[in-house]
Write a protein that holds these residues in place. Structure first.
Motif, PDB file in Angstrom:
ATOM      1  N   ILE B   8     -62.113 -60.133 -46.092  1.00  0.00           N
ATOM      2  CA  ILE B   8     -62.783 -61.417 -45.810  1.00  0.00           C
ATOM      3  C   ILE B   8     -62.769 -61.688 -44.301  1.00  0.00           C
ATOM      4  O   ILE B   8     -63.785 -62.046 -43.705  1.00  0.00           O
ATOM      5  CB  ILE B   8     -62.084 -62.573 -46.580  1.00  0.00           C
ATOM      6  N   ILE B   9     -61.609 -61.492 -43.682  1.00  0.00           N
ATOM      7  CA  ILE B   9     -61.484 -61.740 -42.232  1.00  0.00           C
ATOM      8  C   ILE B   9     -62.434 -60.828 -41.446  1.00  0.00           C
ATOM      9  O   ILE B   9     -63.125 -61.274 -40.534  1.00  0.00           O
ATOM     10  CB  ILE B   9     -60.021 -61.525 -41.776  1.00  0.00           C
ATOM     11  N   VAL B  34     -67.558 -66.449 -55.993  1.00  0.00           N
ATOM     12  CA  VAL B  34     -67.665 -67.370 -54.850  1.00  0.00           C
ATOM     13  C   VAL B  34     -66.472 -68.329 -54.778  1.00  0.00           C
ATOM     14  O   VAL B  34     -65.993 -68.665 -53.687  1.00  0.00           O
ATOM     15  CB  VAL B  34     -69.019 -68.125 -54.853  1.00  0.00           C
ATOM     16  N   ASP B  35     -65.955 -68.754 -55.947  1.00  0.00           N
ATOM     17  CA  ASP B  35     -64.802 -69.670 -55.933  1.00  0.00           C
ATOM     18  C   ASP B  35     -63.572 -69.004 -55.325  1.00  0.00           C
ATOM     19  O   ASP B  35     -62.809 -69.628 -54.599  1.00  0.00           O
ATOM     20  CB  ASP B  35     -64.468 -70.149 -57.353  1.00  0.00           C
ATOM     21  N   GLU B  36     -63.404 -67.718 -55.624  1.00  0.00           N
ATOM     22  CA  GLU B  36     -62.272 -67.003 -55.052  1.00  0.00           C
ATOM     23  C   GLU B  36     -62.417 -66.920 -53.533  1.00  0.00           C
ATOM     24  O   GLU B  36     -61.456 -67.128 -52.790  1.00  0.00           O
ATOM     25  CB  GLU B  36     -62.164 -65.597 -55.660  1.00  0.00           C
ATOM     26  N   LEU B  41     -60.589 -68.519 -48.281  1.00  0.00           N
ATOM     27  CA  LEU B  41     -60.962 -68.976 -46.943  1.00  0.00           C
ATOM     28  C   LEU B  41     -60.205 -70.256 -46.593  1.00  0.00           C
ATOM     29  O   LEU B  41     -59.697 -70.418 -45.481  1.00  0.00           O
ATOM     30  CB  LEU B  41     -62.482 -69.185 -46.900  1.00  0.00           C
ATOM     31  N   GLU B  42     -60.107 -71.153 -47.571  1.00  0.00           N
ATOM     32  CA  GLU B  42     -59.386 -72.397 -47.349  1.00  0.00           C
ATOM     33  C   GLU B  42     -57.924 -72.113 -46.986  1.00  0.00           C
ATOM     34  O   GLU B  42     -57.367 -72.709 -46.069  1.00  0.00           O
ATOM     35  CB  GLU B  42     -59.472 -73.273 -48.598  1.00  0.00           C
ATOM     36  N   PHE B  53     -63.680 -71.849 -38.787  1.00  0.00           N
ATOM     37  CA  PHE B  53     -64.790 -71.080 -39.337  1.00  0.00           C
ATOM     38  C   PHE B  53     -66.046 -71.929 -39.224  1.00  0.00           C
ATOM     39  O   PHE B  53     -66.133 -72.999 -39.835  1.00  0.00           O
ATOM     40  CB  PHE B  53     -64.539 -70.703 -40.803  1.00  0.00           C
ATOM     41  N   GLY B  54     -66.996 -71.476 -38.440  1.00  0.00           N
ATOM     42  CA  GLY B  54     -68.220 -72.255 -38.274  1.00  0.00           C
ATOM     43  C   GLY B  54     -69.016 -71.744 -37.086  1.00  0.00           C
ATOM     44  O   GLY B  54     -68.743 -70.658 -36.571  1.00  0.00           O
ATOM     45  N   PRO B  55     -69.999 -72.537 -36.634  1.00  0.00           N
ATOM     46  CA  PRO B  55     -70.808 -72.089 -35.490  1.00  0.00           C
ATOM     47  C   PRO B  55     -69.949 -72.023 -34.227  1.00  0.00           C
ATOM     48  O   PRO B  55     -69.102 -72.877 -33.991  1.00  0.00           O
ATOM     49  CB  PRO B  55     -71.863 -73.202 -35.345  1.00  0.00           C
ATOM     50  N   MET B  56     -70.147 -70.957 -33.449  1.00  0.00           N
ATOM     51  CA  MET B  56     -69.459 -70.836 -32.160  1.00  0.00           C
ATOM     52  C   MET B  56     -70.457 -71.288 -31.093  1.00  0.00           C
ATOM     53  O   MET B  56     -71.449 -70.608 -30.848  1.00  0.00           O
ATOM     54  CB  MET B  56     -69.021 -69.391 -31.952  1.00  0.00           C
TER      55      MET B  56
END
Lengths: 156, 147
Positions: B8-9, B34-36, B41-42, B53-56
């Protein structure tokens, strides 16, 4: 950039929502359609305002304990050409030309390197030094010892 | 952190899609639900493995200001000075480094002229000299830390 772009930045600067349809969620907050929001994000990406949408890891938690800011004193006439060259090395994550502050700070070129072991950083620095040859008039590695803050951009 | 967290990372350090169900898209590529993905991620964010995690965002491309500044902070004043610097929302990053110049921070502002005001303010509040080192040229930016 207009007021809607600004609102989008304010709403996403701390991160994307962790819901299955994040762009719909954001669009609802702004009272616009998801399509309009996605178009705006695409446009900001194309303009370079958004470099990318991605995860920002904490180096230390990923075992990258050796994060070196290597700084170099390179003759001004050659720094541009050499900078372009060094920027292509796969282990250099950021590299810039910056002003000197003489006499305390003689360095005008910065290259960041990261490794899980000190020897890794030292190998990388040796490689840069070899490429610079006589153009390198002095260098140091400033290892980071602690992250004091890492929020990214925050507009008010 | 198990192999799935690592996958994931690695995947999320690259460009996240802009589409109706982007997490679904990523989850499919990882072969998970998707739930996993959202739960993992959370947790990675909560435990600080990921700081964001988001726009840079790129302050200069927004028409704003960006600089790197350095200070030589006496050891006994280190935490106090860090607190003053970090209190500015415009300070995006701040790192302690092993050197005479032991504090290095990045300022990102909405308007270019704010940079000088904030550096001046930091210098006054700490009583220390601030060395402004704005980039003259950028040759490469693209950090990826594969795990």
């Amino acid at each position: 950039m207009d007021s809607l772009d600004r609102k989008i930045i304010k709403l996403t600067q701390s991160g994307l929502p962790l819901v299955p349809e994040p762009y719909q969620w954001l669009a609802r907050q702004l009272d616009i359609s998801a399509e309009q929001l996605m178009r705006r994000l695409e446009a900001m990406k194309n303009a370079g305002i958004i470099r990318r949408i991605a995860a920002v890891p904490n180096h230390y938690k990923l075992d990258y304990r050796f994060n070196g800011m290597s700084v170099w004193d390179i003759e001004d006439a050659h720094v541009d050409r050499l900078g372009e060259h060094l920027g292509q090395l796969d282990f250099v994550s950021h590299c810039y030309q910056r002003p000197r502050h003489l006499p305390e700070w003689p360095y005008n070129f910065f290259a960041m390197v990261h490794s899980t072991e000190q020897a890794g950083v030292e190998r990388q620095i040796a490689e840069i030094a070899a490429l610079l040859g006589d153009y390198n008039r002095g260098h140091e590695i400033l290892y980071s010892t602690r992250i004091l803050k890492k929020t990214g951009l925050r507009i008010r | 952190m198990d192999n799935l967290d690592k996958a994931i990372i690695n995947l999320l350090q690259d460009d996240f899609p802009i589409c109706e169900a982007p997490y679904q898209n990523v989850a499919e590529r990882l072969g998970i639900d998707v739930d996993e993905l959202l739960q993992r991620l959370e947790r990675l964010l909560q435990t600080g493995v990921l700081s964001r995690f988001g726009p840079m965002f790129h302050a200069e491309k927004m028409g704003g200001g960006l600089t790197l500044a350095a200070m030589q902070v006496p050891e006994q004043r280190f935490d106090e000075v860090a607190e003053i610097i970090n209190s500015f929302p415009e300070v995006a990053h701040n790192y302690a480094r092993q050197h005479r110049f032991n504090m290095w921070f990045v300022l990102a502002t909405e308007r270019p002229e704010q940079i000088q005001y904030i550096l001046q303010d930091i210098s006054e509040k700490t009583g220390l000299k601030v060395y402004d080192m704005p980039k003259k040229k950028e040759y490469f930016v693209g950090l990826r830390l594969p795990v």
